[in-house]
Scaffold this active site. Structure first.
Site, PDB file in Angstrom:
ATOM      1  CE  LYS A  35      -0.280  -0.273   5.031  1.00  0.00           C
ATOM      2  NZ  LYS A  35      -1.100  -0.730   6.163  1.00  0.00           N
ATOM      3  NE  ARG A 130      -6.676   0.931  11.433  1.00  0.00           N
ATOM      4  CZ  ARG A 130      -5.440   0.678  11.033  1.00  0.00           C
ATOM      5  NH1 ARG A 130      -4.487   1.573  11.204  1.00  0.00           N
ATOM      6  NH2 ARG A 130      -5.136  -0.461  10.463  1.00  0.00           N
ATOM      7  CE1 TYR A 253      13.849  30.615   7.929  1.00  0.00           C
ATOM      8  CE2 TYR A 253      14.065  28.307   7.286  1.00  0.00           C
ATOM      9  CZ  TYR A 253      13.887  29.643   6.951  1.00  0.00           C
ATOM     10  OH  TYR A 253      13.744  29.992   5.640  1.00  0.00           O
ATOM     11  CG  MET A 301      10.781  23.640   1.647  1.00  0.00           C
ATOM     12  SD  MET A 301       9.859  24.837   0.677  1.00  0.00           S
ATOM     13  CE  MET A 301       8.559  25.296   1.804  1.00  0.00           C
TER      14      MET A 301
HETATM   15  C1  LIG Z   1      -0.432  -1.805   6.692  1.00  0.00           C
HETATM   16  C2  LIG Z   1      -1.069  -3.052   7.119  1.00  0.00           C
HETATM   17  C3  LIG Z   1      -0.299  -4.196   7.357  1.00  0.00           C
HETATM   18  C4  LIG Z   1       1.210  -4.186   7.345  1.00  0.00           C
HETATM   19  O1  LIG Z   1       1.664  -3.725   8.594  1.00  0.00           O
HETATM   20  P1  LIG Z   1       3.228  -3.590   8.931  1.00  0.00           P
HETATM   21  O2  LIG Z   1       3.261  -3.101  10.335  1.00  0.00           O
HETATM   22  O3  LIG Z   1       3.786  -2.592   7.980  1.00  0.00           O
HETATM   23  O4  LIG Z   1       3.809  -4.939   8.751  1.00  0.00           O
HETATM   24  C5  LIG Z   1      -0.962  -5.368   7.661  1.00  0.00           C
HETATM   25  N1  LIG Z   1      -2.310  -5.401   7.738  1.00  0.00           N
HETATM   26  C6  LIG Z   1      -3.082  -4.313   7.539  1.00  0.00           C
HETATM   27  C7  LIG Z   1      -4.548  -4.420   7.652  1.00  0.00           C
HETATM   28  C8  LIG Z   1      -2.494  -3.110   7.221  1.00  0.00           C
HETATM   29  O5  LIG Z   1      -3.244  -2.026   7.028  1.00  0.00           O
END
Ligand SMILES: *Cc1c(COP(=O)(O)O)cnc(C)c1O
Length: 359
Positions: A35, A130, A253, A301
């Site tokens: 993802k 969640r 800064y 930046m």
């Molecule tokens: C992002 C995600 C993972 C992977 O988690 P990591 O901590 O990066 O291994 C697994 N399951 C779900 C549902 C996720 O959203």
């Protein structure tokens, strides 16, 4: 000349890390979680690196799934947030996507939309609060999905809130196990931390993410190196200016760093617009010509400062590694009060990326 900053992505390291995950998973299959543009590493680069060994890919975005199918990937693809609107069901059917089902609205879509039957992963909420259904409803929902005719196959999944900390997964896993007892459905519960810490979490499908990129899912317990992982990203740049300052003078800064002795300051062509965390304070580790030193003052930046006082040979043109070989992203993240995930995902579009060897 372009700015000297660049990121190197190492497909062989990604592949190595996926095979580490596979080994930890034993007989379980492993979704490569790619993802968020493969945590900033490039969706197709990472997918390609494991094309011949990956059991499946997991992500969130339909557009990313389309890119994988268009590039000829035949493996299962799991969309971790499932459908967002009714049209997604038919799209998933066309593309042969597996969907997480975490909400009643999604079940209604599955019941009313006509599509090729799908591989569905019913998501249970075991404490993260969640996504997911109450574990007590699992049985009823499985029946409802079966009756819908929308499922080619059914599996159950959950996601842990505390796989990486002292609390661990035992409470959540017990809740999950009680909810699915007797259902005899494939299960998927483990992210990277659960996979590496709790062998009992290696159920039918595991879901490693961060470990594939060479980040430790639990840096306070084990470094990525100790876990056998290789960094898949290096962010590097160069020194573009040097300032010699006297005791009492400040840098950057807000004058957040004031020298207590004469100090040689290197100015690095990297800033928060490149994805380097602005909240990294003075003292965050950084490599100059392969030697470890510290950042100075506020990250701006496009630039940041580092201490060259102990590196008399370093100067304009010296090579700087922000994270990568010799400097784990986890160390930079910890110093900046964040996690490597955020550093990787924040790598900015403007940073040129190339493929190469990091480890
Ligand atoms: C992002 C995600 C993972 C992977 O988690 P990591 O901590 O990066 O291994 C697994 N399951 C779900 C549902 C996720 O959203």
């Amino acid at each position: 000349m372009p700015r000297p900053i660049r990121a190197t992505i190492d497909p062989a390291a990604f592949r190595h890390n996926y095979l580490v995950a596979k080994r930890a998973a034993g007989k379980a299959r492993a979704w490569a979680v790619i993802k968020a543009n493969a945590y900033g590493h490039g969706l197709l680069t990472c997918a390609e690196a494991v094309r011949d060994v990956a059991d499946g890919y997991a992500m969130l975005d339909f557009a990313e799934a389309v890119r994988l199918r268009e590039a000829g990937f035949k493996q299962p693809i799991l969309l971790l947030e499932g459908a967002f609107e009714p049209a997604d069901i038919a799209e998933a059917g066309r593309l042969g996507l597996s969907l997480a089902v975490h909400d009643l609205e999604q079940i209604r879509m599955l019941e009313t939309e006509h599509a090729a039957p799908l591989d569905l992963f019913l998501k249970l909420n075991t404490g993260m609060n969640r996504l997911g259904f109450a574990p007590a409803d699992a049985r009823m929902l499985v029946e409802r999905l079966r009756a819908s005719g929308a499922a080619k196959s059914l599996a159950v999944m959950t996601h842990f809130a505390r796989a990486d900390d002292d609390a661990g997964i035992s409470d959540a896993l017990a809740r999950f196990d009680a909810a699915v007892a007797g259902l005899d459905l494939p299960q998927s519960v483990a992210n990277s931390a659960a996979l590496l810490r709790f062998p009992e979490a290696a159920r039918d499908w595991v879901r490693p993410g961060i470990m594939l990129y060479g980040g430790s899912p639990m840096p306070s317990r084990a470094s990525a190196e100790a876990l056998g992982l290789k960094p898949a990203m290096q962010l590097e740049s160069r020194i573009i200016a040097v300032q010699e300052i006297a005791a009492g003078e400040s840098v950057g800064y807000g004058a957040r760093f004031t020298a207590d002795r004469p100090t040689r300051v290197g100015v690095v062509a990297c800033g928060y617009a490149d994805g380097y965390p602005r909240h990294a304070m003075t003292g965050t580790p950084i490599l100059v010509d392969g030697q470890r030193t510290r950042t100075l003052g506020t990250v701006s930046m496009d630039m940041m400062a580092c201490d060259l006082s102990a590196l008399p040979g370093a100067g304009v043109g010296s090579r700087v590694v922000l994270w990568g070989k010799g400097l784990p992203a986890d160390e930079v993240a910890t110093a900046a009060g964040t996690i490597s995930y955020e550093l990787f995902c924040a790598l900015a579009q403007r940073v040129p990326q190339g493929l190469g060897t990091v480890a």
